[in-house]
Design a protein around this motif. Sequence first.
Motif, PDB file in Angstrom:
ATOM      1  N   THR A  50      38.037-103.405  -3.429  1.00  9.77           N
ATOM      2  CA  THR A  50      39.301-103.903  -2.616  1.00  9.77           C
ATOM      3  C   THR A  50      40.181-102.610  -2.323  1.00  9.77           C
ATOM      4  N   CYS A  54      41.812-101.603   1.097  1.00 11.55           N
ATOM      5  CA  CYS A  54      43.164-101.203   1.390  1.00 11.55           C
ATOM      6  C   CYS A  54      43.376 -99.906   2.046  1.00 11.55           C
ATOM      7  N   ALA A  83      45.344-109.853   2.423  1.00  8.63           N
ATOM      8  CA  ALA A  83      46.232-108.753   2.147  1.00  8.63           C
ATOM      9  C   ALA A  83      47.567-108.788   3.028  1.00  8.63           C
ATOM     10  N   ARG A  99      48.774-104.202   0.551  1.00  9.67           N
ATOM     11  CA  ARG A  99      48.464-104.766  -0.875  1.00  9.67           C
ATOM     12  C   ARG A  99      47.776-106.110  -0.674  1.00  9.67           C
ATOM     13  N   ALA A 100      46.726-105.996  -1.789  1.00 10.32           N
ATOM     14  CA  ALA A 100      45.772-107.153  -1.575  1.00 10.32           C
ATOM     15  C   ALA A 100      45.435-107.649  -2.867  1.00 10.32           C
ATOM     16  N   PRO A 101      45.287-109.199  -3.185  1.00 11.22           N
ATOM     17  CA  PRO A 101      45.058-109.498  -4.614  1.00 11.22           C
ATOM     18  C   PRO A 101      43.768-109.431  -5.121  1.00 11.22           C
ATOM     19  N   ARG A 103      40.884-111.053  -7.216  1.00 12.32           N
ATOM     20  CA  ARG A 103      40.522-112.017  -8.086  1.00 12.32           C
ATOM     21  C   ARG A 103      39.692-111.893  -9.169  1.00 12.32           C
ATOM     22  N   ARG A 111      45.507-112.736 -11.412  1.00 10.39           N
ATOM     23  CA  ARG A 111      44.887-111.861 -10.449  1.00 10.39           C
ATOM     24  C   ARG A 111      45.718-110.541 -10.545  1.00 10.39           C
ATOM     25  N   THR A 113      46.711-107.026  -8.255  1.00 13.90           N
ATOM     26  CA  THR A 113      46.953-106.623  -7.013  1.00 13.90           C
ATOM     27  C   THR A 113      46.799-105.247  -6.723  1.00 13.90           C
ATOM     28  N   VAL A 115      47.347-101.697  -4.313  1.00 11.40           N
ATOM     29  CA  VAL A 115      48.057-101.090  -3.389  1.00 11.40           C
ATOM     30  C   VAL A 115      47.630 -99.848  -2.766  1.00 11.40           C
TER      31      VAL A 115
END
Length: 131
Positions: A50, A54, A83, A99-101, A103, A111, A113, A115
């Motif tokens: 992830t 990002c 995101a 920014r994306a969570p 899981r 969660r 996050t 960046v």
Amino acid sequence: MAARGGRRFSVLVRAAGGDRGSFTAELAAGLPALLLFLLAGLTAVNAVATQASCLHAAREAALAAARGADGSAEGGRAAPPGAAVSVSVDGDRAQATVRAPVRMLGGRLPRITVVATAVAAVEPGAHEGSW
């Protein structure tokens, strides 16, 4: 105890397989720890993937904003699901943050996050309506 010739002695007999069940007990104690490590490892791999997505989206957004295009839209196309993309142009710099969570595998866990930020130099004449 048995008597032989007037003497008494005791015989210690060890049953064959006296350790039976010890492997099962050790497995029952160690398996949850092994599964926890597996869960943590898979979550870490997911977080790194992830983070890479990002970073790619932030680069795309910063480059698009530096050329005078809509950086948020470009970054949103490349960003992972869920995101948030923010772009700012300040003088001769375009900066994009994504920014994306992430899981965690396991459902009810919190969660994480991730960046990523990218900066690009604004091209001359990019914001004067030439695009």
